[in-house]
Write an enzyme that holds these catalytic residues in place. Sequence first.
Site, PDB file in Angstrom:
ATOM      1  N   HIS A 101       0.798  -1.279  -0.023  1.00 22.81           N
ATOM      2  CA  HIS A 101      -0.013  -0.084   0.040  1.00 22.81           C
ATOM      3  C   HIS A 101       0.849   1.184   0.067  1.00 22.81           C
ATOM      4  O   HIS A 101       2.072   1.115   0.655  1.00 22.81           O
ATOM      5  CB  HIS A 101      -0.833   0.051   1.117  1.00 22.81           C
ATOM      6  CG  HIS A 101      -1.788  -1.156   1.474  1.00 22.81           C
ATOM      7  ND1 HIS A 101      -1.503  -2.199   2.204  1.00 22.81           N
ATOM      8  CD2 HIS A 101      -3.231  -1.233   1.287  1.00 22.81           C
ATOM      9  CE1 HIS A 101      -2.432  -3.002   2.392  1.00 22.81           C
ATOM     10  NE2 HIS A 101      -3.494  -2.295   1.734  1.00 22.81           N
ATOM     11  N   ASP A 104       2.174   1.897   3.217  1.00 21.36           N
ATOM     12  CA  ASP A 104       3.225   0.857   4.083  1.00 21.36           C
ATOM     13  C   ASP A 104       4.361   1.600   3.809  1.00 21.36           C
ATOM     14  O   ASP A 104       5.429   1.231   4.570  1.00 21.36           O
ATOM     15  CB  ASP A 104       3.118  -0.416   3.372  1.00 21.36           C
ATOM     16  CG  ASP A 104       1.520  -1.031   3.407  1.00 21.36           C
ATOM     17  OD1 ASP A 104       0.824  -0.602   4.207  1.00 21.36           O
ATOM     18  OD2 ASP A 104       1.583  -1.920   2.392  1.00 21.36           O
ATOM     19  N   GLU A 232     -10.682  -6.785  -4.792  1.00 21.40           N
ATOM     20  CA  GLU A 232     -10.567  -7.877  -3.648  1.00 21.40           C
ATOM     21  C   GLU A 232     -11.535  -7.581  -3.188  1.00 21.40           C
ATOM     22  O   GLU A 232     -11.941  -6.815  -2.073  1.00 21.40           O
ATOM     23  CB  GLU A 232      -8.999  -7.409  -3.017  1.00 21.40           C
ATOM     24  CG  GLU A 232      -8.865  -8.592  -1.709  1.00 21.40           C
ATOM     25  CD  GLU A 232      -7.701  -8.321  -1.103  1.00 21.40           C
ATOM     26  OE1 GLU A 232      -6.702  -7.894  -1.607  1.00 21.40           O
ATOM     27  OE2 GLU A 232      -7.714  -8.526   0.131  1.00 21.40           O
ATOM     28  N   GLU A 268      -9.134 -13.594  -1.687  1.00 21.19           N
ATOM     29  CA  GLU A 268      -8.290 -13.893  -0.571  1.00 21.19           C
ATOM     30  C   GLU A 268      -9.269 -14.910   0.519  1.00 21.19           C
ATOM     31  O   GLU A 268     -10.278 -14.945   0.658  1.00 21.19           O
ATOM     32  CB  GLU A 268      -8.067 -12.602   0.517  1.00 21.19           C
ATOM     33  CG  GLU A 268      -7.480 -12.683   1.895  1.00 21.19           C
ATOM     34  CD  GLU A 268      -6.949 -11.463   2.512  1.00 21.19           C
ATOM     35  OE1 GLU A 268      -6.686 -10.549   1.594  1.00 21.19           O
ATOM     36  OE2 GLU A 268      -6.801 -11.330   3.704  1.00 21.19           O
ATOM     37  N   HIS A 271     -10.906 -14.144   3.474  1.00 19.45           N
ATOM     38  CA  HIS A 271     -12.326 -13.330   3.368  1.00 19.45           C
ATOM     39  C   HIS A 271     -13.397 -14.312   2.781  1.00 19.45           C
ATOM     40  O   HIS A 271     -14.528 -13.949   2.915  1.00 19.45           O
ATOM     41  CB  HIS A 271     -11.939 -12.315   2.175  1.00 19.45           C
ATOM     42  CG  HIS A 271     -10.911 -11.100   2.576  1.00 19.45           C
ATOM     43  ND1 HIS A 271     -10.374 -10.065   1.607  1.00 19.45           N
ATOM     44  CD2 HIS A 271     -10.270 -10.961   3.701  1.00 19.45           C
ATOM     45  CE1 HIS A 271      -9.553  -9.422   2.430  1.00 19.45           C
ATOM     46  NE2 HIS A 271      -9.421  -9.845   3.644  1.00 19.45           N
ATOM     47  N   ASP A 307     -10.608 -11.553  10.744  1.00 14.25           N
ATOM     48  CA  ASP A 307      -9.681 -11.727   9.809  1.00 14.25           C
ATOM     49  C   ASP A 307      -8.433 -11.841  10.288  1.00 14.25           C
ATOM     50  O   ASP A 307      -7.703 -11.184  10.340  1.00 14.25           O
ATOM     51  CB  ASP A 307      -9.916 -10.539   8.837  1.00 14.25           C
ATOM     52  CG  ASP A 307      -9.034 -10.632   7.582  1.00 14.25           C
ATOM     53  OD1 ASP A 307      -8.878 -11.764   7.222  1.00 14.25           O
ATOM     54  OD2 ASP A 307      -8.947  -9.784   6.591  1.00 14.25           O
ATOM     55  N   ASP A 309      -5.714 -13.530   9.366  1.00  8.09           N
ATOM     56  CA  ASP A 309      -4.635 -13.472   8.520  1.00  8.09           C
ATOM     57  C   ASP A 309      -3.564 -14.243   8.640  1.00  8.09           C
ATOM     58  O   ASP A 309      -2.390 -13.866   8.769  1.00  8.09           O
ATOM     59  CB  ASP A 309      -3.998 -11.956   8.241  1.00  8.09           C
ATOM     60  CG  ASP A 309      -5.043 -11.002   7.459  1.00  8.09           C
ATOM     61  OD1 ASP A 309      -5.542 -11.808   6.647  1.00  8.09           O
ATOM     62  OD2 ASP A 309      -4.900  -9.834   7.376  1.00  8.09           O
ATOM     63  N   ASP A 339      -0.975 -12.543   1.981  1.00  6.90           N
ATOM     64  CA  ASP A 339      -1.445 -11.308   2.815  1.00  6.90           C
ATOM     65  C   ASP A 339      -1.579 -12.045   4.111  1.00  6.90           C
ATOM     66  O   ASP A 339      -2.825 -12.382   4.678  1.00  6.90           O
ATOM     67  CB  ASP A 339      -2.769 -10.864   2.150  1.00  6.90           C
ATOM     68  CG  ASP A 339      -3.381  -9.703   3.042  1.00  6.90           C
ATOM     69  OD1 ASP A 339      -2.710  -9.358   4.012  1.00  6.90           O
ATOM     70  OD2 ASP A 339      -4.227  -9.217   2.401  1.00  6.90           O
TER      71      ASP A 339
HETATM   72  C1  XUL Z   1      -7.656  -6.562   4.158  1.00  4.66           C
HETATM   73  C2  XUL Z   1      -6.924  -6.884   3.071  1.00  4.66           C
HETATM   74  C3  XUL Z   1      -5.983  -5.838   2.464  1.00  4.66           C
HETATM   75  C4  XUL Z   1      -5.940  -5.716   0.901  1.00  4.66           C
HETATM   76  C5  XUL Z   1      -4.943  -4.888   0.387  1.00  4.66           C
HETATM   77  O1  XUL Z   1      -8.315  -7.611   4.989  1.00  4.66           O
HETATM   78  O2  XUL Z   1      -6.722  -7.801   2.729  1.00  4.66           O
HETATM   79  O3  XUL Z   1      -4.709  -5.825   2.965  1.00  4.66           O
HETATM   80  O4  XUL Z   1      -5.061  -7.000   0.753  1.00  4.66           O
HETATM   81  O5  XUL Z   1      -5.580  -3.569   0.648  1.00  4.66           O
HETATM   82 CO    CO Z   2      -5.709  -8.791   1.034  1.00  2.00          CO
END
Ligand code: XUL
Ligand code: CO
Length: 437
Positions: A101, A104, A232, A268, A271, A307, A309, A339
């Site tokens: 991003h 970041d 996304e 993702e 998600h 989430d 991750d 991610d």
């Molecule tokens: C948030 C997510 C983000 C996107 C990019 O859940 O997955 O990090 O991948 O903005």
């Molecule tokens: Co993501």
Amino acid sequence: MQPAFPTISKIAYEGKESRNPLAFKHYNPHEIVEGKTMRDHLRFAVVYWHTFRGMGSDPFGPGTAVRPWDDGSNSVANAQKRARVAFEFIEKLDAPFYCWHDRDVAPEGKNLRETNKNFDAVAKVLKVEQKRTGIKLLWGTANLFSNPRFVHGAGTSCNADVFAYAAAQIKKALEVTHDLGGAGYTFWGGREGYMTLLNTDMKRELDHLAKLLHMAVDYKKQIGFKGQFYIEPKPKEPTKHQYDSDAAACLNFLREYDLLPHFKLNLETNHATLAGHTMQHELEVAGAAGALGSIDANTGDELLGWDTDQFPTSIYLTTHTMLAILKYGGLTTGGVNFDAKVRRESFEPVDLFHAHIGGMDAFARGLKIAAAIRKDGRLAQFVKQRYASWDTGMGAKIEKGRTTLKELETHMLKQGEVAPNVSGRQEFLENLINEFI
Ligand code: XUL
Ligand code: CO
């Protein structure tokens, strides 16, 4: 600059008998699978946000991560140093791509002009490091959700100035992505959704979001950026309802606003879970629409509903994911982008290596198993056979659109009853997958 990981050398493939935790047991970048190297199939990417900015904070406490190279300041010099550390890490991991991003990589300044200047100063280092290492940018994106100005969303904000700020940020992030030779650009609608419909004009917000994306498509053409655009999907978090809730909702939005030719989906895993789907489902929905672009590889926790991750380690997950990806022709512009973040309790720098090595090996196994299942052919043959009644006779006629309700009635009146159904054999097929795992 002193190395940030002085005791770690380049991670090598040592094969499955190796007990070296800092070696690949399954990911052999040069091994050929279905006519392509594993490196080209998987196109692994490291994310800047979790891996180089995540410190492990949660709602109950601050970050715990030990990152000796980071002075904790918001200075451009610290950001530039961090960029060099990032490349040392990605190079040692032997991953071919990374993603960021805008926020970041570089700190926000006191206004947009200064923020853009900071971004340029760090992008300069990224460019040098890309050139030095051969590591490429898989995709860039703009963070349109962290700054408090985006409290009501960005492209869907009730405040037109916030929309304008988001547009400016996208413009700049596209320019930098283009300059760094990015293979793509992702739009994740961070706060594009609502907390309550009582204060929300949903139609108006969606119209605005589509306008913003159209402007991005136009600008992409204007600057000659050839990378792929992705959307996304995510159903919730931070908002209660995110507009891009799942693959089907994204496709519907893109179609409704004539954006579908310009976008693919970046799916993702966690998600998908939050949307009440499997990753397999999301991949099928996108693949069938010709919109399977890239994946954000991670996983949730069976017992937690947010989430998390986490790094993917389940071979079932990676096998199903790779079966779908291979079925739809493999990843071209996209990649397997981690991610994912190390747990708050895994706070040492070496944990970043363990996490990525595990994810890469899990995907390598998924790829090899999926390829073996495809080579064996029984799974695909079973599915083909299951639909055999559509290949000839009345089935083929229906598929070609050459019949009517009346003719079908006549057909069934003559026949009286349907030909017997056959078993779906779910357990047999689950066992078949297990034969290969
Ligand atoms: C948030 C997510 C983000 C996107 C990019 O859940 O997955 O990090 O991948 O903005
Ligand atoms: Co993501």
